[in-house]
Design a protein around this motif. Sequence first.
Motif, PDB file in Angstrom:
ATOM      1  N   ASP A  62      -8.807  -0.741   4.471  1.00 47.31           N
ATOM      2  CA  ASP A  62      -7.815   0.288   4.079  1.00 47.31           C
ATOM      3  C   ASP A  62      -8.087   1.541   5.129  1.00 47.31           C
ATOM      4  O   ASP A  62      -8.851   2.455   4.775  1.00 47.31           O
ATOM      5  N   ASN A  65      -7.467   5.058   3.773  1.00 44.30           N
ATOM      6  CA  ASN A  65      -8.494   5.514   2.719  1.00 44.30           C
ATOM      7  C   ASN A  65     -10.039   5.643   3.264  1.00 44.30           C
ATOM      8  O   ASN A  65     -10.970   4.867   2.666  1.00 44.30           O
ATOM      9  N   TYR A  79      -7.552  -4.067  -6.215  1.00 45.31           N
ATOM     10  CA  TYR A  79      -7.696  -2.725  -5.414  1.00 45.31           C
ATOM     11  C   TYR A  79      -6.245  -2.340  -4.978  1.00 45.31           C
ATOM     12  O   TYR A  79      -5.821  -1.375  -5.509  1.00 45.31           O
ATOM     13  N   LEU A  80      -5.439  -3.369  -4.667  1.00 48.87           N
ATOM     14  CA  LEU A  80      -4.240  -2.987  -4.066  1.00 48.87           C
ATOM     15  C   LEU A  80      -3.329  -2.587  -5.181  1.00 48.87           C
ATOM     16  O   LEU A  80      -2.222  -1.609  -5.265  1.00 48.87           O
ATOM     17  N   ALA A  82      -4.255  -1.205  -8.357  1.00 48.05           N
ATOM     18  CA  ALA A  82      -4.717  -0.071  -8.828  1.00 48.05           C
ATOM     19  C   ALA A  82      -4.181   1.037  -7.837  1.00 48.05           C
ATOM     20  O   ALA A  82      -3.775   2.144  -8.443  1.00 48.05           O
ATOM     21  N   LYS A  83      -4.490   1.113  -6.557  1.00 45.83           N
ATOM     22  CA  LYS A  83      -4.160   2.005  -5.633  1.00 45.83           C
ATOM     23  C   LYS A  83      -2.683   2.184  -5.257  1.00 45.83           C
ATOM     24  O   LYS A  83      -2.166   3.223  -4.958  1.00 45.83           O
ATOM     25  N   TYR A  84      -1.885   0.968  -5.061  1.00 46.50           N
ATOM     26  CA  TYR A  84      -0.745   1.167  -4.201  1.00 46.50           C
ATOM     27  C   TYR A  84       0.307   0.629  -4.937  1.00 46.50           C
ATOM     28  O   TYR A  84       1.662   0.731  -4.486  1.00 46.50           O
ATOM     29  N   ASP A  85       0.194  -0.279  -6.200  1.00 44.14           N
ATOM     30  CA  ASP A  85       1.513  -0.799  -6.858  1.00 44.14           C
ATOM     31  C   ASP A  85       1.909   0.467  -7.805  1.00 44.14           C
ATOM     32  O   ASP A  85       1.583   0.436  -9.125  1.00 44.14           O
ATOM     33  N   ASN A  86       2.462   1.336  -7.417  1.00 45.19           N
ATOM     34  CA  ASN A  86       2.844   2.547  -8.130  1.00 45.19           C
ATOM     35  C   ASN A  86       3.761   2.214  -9.412  1.00 45.19           C
ATOM     36  O   ASN A  86       3.899   2.791 -10.438  1.00 45.19           O
ATOM     37  N   ASN A  88       3.868  -0.657 -11.039  1.00 45.48           N
ATOM     38  CA  ASN A  88       3.083  -1.625 -11.738  1.00 45.48           C
ATOM     39  C   ASN A  88       3.857  -3.121 -11.657  1.00 45.48           C
ATOM     40  O   ASN A  88       3.761  -3.634 -12.646  1.00 45.48           O
TER      41      ASN A  88
END
Length: 223
Positions: A62, A65, A79-80, A82-86, A88
């Motif tokens: 990434d 990051n 990881y994707l 948790a960090k980018y699936d706003n 959900n």
Amino acid sequence: MSSPQFTLYSHAGGPNGHTVAFLLKALDLSYETKYLDFAKGEQKSDAYLSRCANGRIPALVDHANGDFTVWESKACMLYLVAKYDNENKFGVGSSPEEQALLSQWLFFQASGQGPYFGQAAHFKMFAPEKIPYGIERYTKEVERVAGVLESVLSKQEWLVSNKLTIADLSFITWNNFGLYALLPEGVNAEEKFPALVAWHKKLLALPYVAEALKDREEAMKAK
């Protein structure tokens, strides 16, 4: 034109890297795939081992990051999300129970489906000599894993939380191969595992899945 946010280290023919590509596409995250040449040992090079201590694929970098790097396909997916699936879209609720159920299926794929399907492929298709015991043992494991999925999917549409999640996406690539090539002789997937096959076809019809699988076909042709 800006550089892609992610670099995905993968293999054209290997199933696991493409699983991460499904989610990158689904979340509309920009990425570049670098396909490693296993015949040349690129996965064991010092440069790659500095990113992935296991010397396997996939690994995901990434660049937005601080070049944070994660390997193992399920870890990449977690990881994707948790960090980018706003919104959900592909995760579950935050309760320990839902998180445990999601992990349950991800671990089952990583420890059950992937290794057993891989061993079945090795003994059935790639081993230098035919070993009946190996073929029988691992094709029966393919059948067993398919049976586990069938037992759940015959009662519900998705694996967890009544929604499409990364748990569902994680099974696609191995099922795409294994359900039609790795079952024991005489076992027909559509006859014995109708709910599993219907679920798998529904996943294949997702636009981002179809696009990633098309990318895989193009990469295979370019080999």
